[in-house]
Scaffold this active site. Sequence first.
Site, PDB file in Angstrom:
ATOM      1  N   PRO A  89       0.814  -1.219   0.000  1.00  0.00           N
ATOM      2  CA  PRO A  89       0.000   0.000   0.000  1.00  0.00           C
ATOM      3  C   PRO A  89       0.851   1.275   0.000  1.00  0.00           C
ATOM      4  O   PRO A  89       0.383   2.340  -0.405  1.00  0.00           O
ATOM      5  CB  PRO A  89      -0.840  -0.107   1.277  1.00  0.00           C
ATOM      6  N   GLU A 117       1.977  -8.695   8.320  1.00  0.00           N
ATOM      7  CA  GLU A 117       2.311  -7.261   8.400  1.00  0.00           C
ATOM      8  C   GLU A 117       3.216  -6.832   7.242  1.00  0.00           C
ATOM      9  O   GLU A 117       3.601  -5.673   7.136  1.00  0.00           O
ATOM     10  CB  GLU A 117       3.013  -6.943   9.730  1.00  0.00           C
ATOM     11  N   ARG A 155      -3.758  -6.392 -20.999  1.00  0.00           N
ATOM     12  CA  ARG A 155      -4.572  -5.674 -21.994  1.00  0.00           C
ATOM     13  C   ARG A 155      -3.710  -4.919 -23.005  1.00  0.00           C
ATOM     14  O   ARG A 155      -4.156  -4.600 -24.089  1.00  0.00           O
ATOM     15  CB  ARG A 155      -5.541  -4.702 -21.306  1.00  0.00           C
ATOM     16  N   ASP A 170     -10.067   2.739 -24.336  1.00  0.00           N
ATOM     17  CA  ASP A 170     -10.499   2.646 -22.945  1.00  0.00           C
ATOM     18  C   ASP A 170     -10.280   3.962 -22.201  1.00  0.00           C
ATOM     19  O   ASP A 170      -9.442   4.783 -22.581  1.00  0.00           O
ATOM     20  CB  ASP A 170      -9.701   1.550 -22.217  1.00  0.00           C
TER      21      ASP A 170
HETATM   22  N1  SAM Z   1       1.423  -3.551   7.492  1.00  0.00           N
HETATM   23  C1  SAM Z   1       1.256  -3.189   6.112  1.00  0.00           C
HETATM   24  C2  SAM Z   1       1.042  -1.687   6.000  1.00  0.00           C
HETATM   25  O1  SAM Z   1       0.411  -1.109   6.883  1.00  0.00           O
HETATM   26  O2  SAM Z   1       1.466  -1.110   4.962  1.00  0.00           O
HETATM   27  C3  SAM Z   1       0.069  -3.873   5.487  1.00  0.00           C
HETATM   28  C4  SAM Z   1       0.291  -5.307   5.237  1.00  0.00           C
HETATM   29  S1  SAM Z   1      -1.032  -6.040   4.330  1.00  0.00           S
HETATM   30  C5  SAM Z   1      -2.077  -6.611   5.636  1.00  0.00           C
HETATM   31  C6  SAM Z   1      -0.348  -7.499   3.693  1.00  0.00           C
HETATM   32  C7  SAM Z   1       0.192  -7.411   2.281  1.00  0.00           C
HETATM   33  O3  SAM Z   1      -0.841  -7.081   1.385  1.00  0.00           O
HETATM   34  C8  SAM Z   1       1.266  -6.383   2.029  1.00  0.00           C
HETATM   35  O4  SAM Z   1       2.528  -6.847   2.409  1.00  0.00           O
HETATM   36  C9  SAM Z   1       1.156  -6.139   0.536  1.00  0.00           C
HETATM   37  O5  SAM Z   1       1.923  -7.079  -0.185  1.00  0.00           O
HETATM   38  C10 SAM Z   1      -0.327  -6.392   0.261  1.00  0.00           C
HETATM   39  N2  SAM Z   1      -1.131  -5.163   0.078  1.00  0.00           N
HETATM   40  C11 SAM Z   1      -2.030  -4.655   0.949  1.00  0.00           C
HETATM   41  N3  SAM Z   1      -2.611  -3.562   0.463  1.00  0.00           N
HETATM   42  C12 SAM Z   1      -2.098  -3.344  -0.770  1.00  0.00           C
HETATM   43  C13 SAM Z   1      -2.289  -2.350  -1.760  1.00  0.00           C
HETATM   44  N4  SAM Z   1      -3.139  -1.339  -1.581  1.00  0.00           N
HETATM   45  N5  SAM Z   1      -1.587  -2.446  -2.923  1.00  0.00           N
HETATM   46  C14 SAM Z   1      -0.706  -3.455  -3.104  1.00  0.00           C
HETATM   47  N6  SAM Z   1      -0.480  -4.428  -2.180  1.00  0.00           N
HETATM   48  C15 SAM Z   1      -1.153  -4.374  -1.032  1.00  0.00           C
END
Ligand code: SAM
Length: 251
Positions: A89, A117, A155, A170
Site C-alpha cells: 500500500p 504485516e 490488456r 479505454d
Molecule cells: N502492514 C502493512 C502496511 O500497513 O502497509 C500492510 C500489510 S497487508 C495486511 C499485507 C500485504 O498485502 C502487504 O505486504 C502487501 O503485499 C499487500 N497489500 C495490501 N494492500 C495493498 C495495496 N493497496 N496495494 C498493493 N499491495 C497491497
Amino acid sequence: MWCGVITLFGQMFHAIKDHGITGRAIKNGLLTLETWDPRDYTTDKYATVDDRPYGGGPGMVMLAQPLREALAQAKFASPGLARVVYVTPGGERFDHAKARKLAQSAQPLIFVAGRYEGIDYRVIEQDIDEQLSIGDYVLSGGELAVMVMIDAITRWIPGALGHELSAVNDTFSEEMAGLLDCPHYTRPACIGTQKVPEVLLTGDHQAIARWRKKQSLGQTWLHRSDILEKLTLDETSQALLAEFQLEYEKN
Ligand code: SAM
C-alpha cells in the site's frame, strides 16, 4: 510477457490463469504466469514462513530467507533479467500509464505478494526494484493486487485483446486524452422507456465520433473533475463540453 509471482497462495492465481483475457493470453502463448511458494524453501519441519516482529507489536512478518530463495528460483526461470516488484500500500500508485509502460517494455516481471504485516524490510532494501500499490487501502495480502496489475498489463500486450483497438479506446488512455470512456449500448434499441441515443443508430461515423467525444468529456466532468482540471481542452472540446453541460442541466 513473462510474469513470476512469489506467493503463499499460488492457487488464487487460477482466477486469472483459467479465465478471461489473461487466460486466453496464456493459452495463446502471449503471457506466461508462474508462481513460487516461499514455504517450499523453508528449512524447519514446520515450514515456517513468518515470525514475530522485532520490537514487539501485533502481527507477523514474512521471513527473508524463504522469500529470497523463492526469488532466486523465479529469477533462474525467468527468460531474461527480471524486474522485481513488491506490491504494497505504500508503493507508487499503479495506473493505466504504468500498465502500458510495463507491457511495452516486455521485461520479465517478478511480483512479491506480501502477507501478514508485510515482508522483512531487508528484502525490500536489497532485492526489490520497485514498489507498487493499487490504491490507498490495505488488503489482507498482495495476491489480489498482483492479479489486478497482471490483468491491466495483459490488456496492453499486442494481440491479447480480441479487437486490437479496444485498449486505446479505454478510459484513461492517451488516445482518449486521459478522459473517461463514453457510454456503450447494445441491442435492443429500446428497453421500456429507455432508448439508445438516436445518433448511434444513424451509421454517420463522424456524428457518432463527435457524440462519443462529447460524452467522454461529459462523463469526466460528472465523475472525475480532478482529471478535467489537469487538462487543457482545445476549442472544439470546450464547445462539446459546454453542449453536454447545457443538455445535462436541461434534463
Ligand atoms: N502492514 C502493512 C502496511 O500497513 O502497509 C500492510 C500489510 S497487508 C495486511 C499485507 C500485504 O498485502 C502487504 O505486504 C502487501 O503485499 C499487500 N497489500 C495490501 N494492500 C495493498 C495495496 N493497496 N496495494 C498493493 N499491495 C497491497
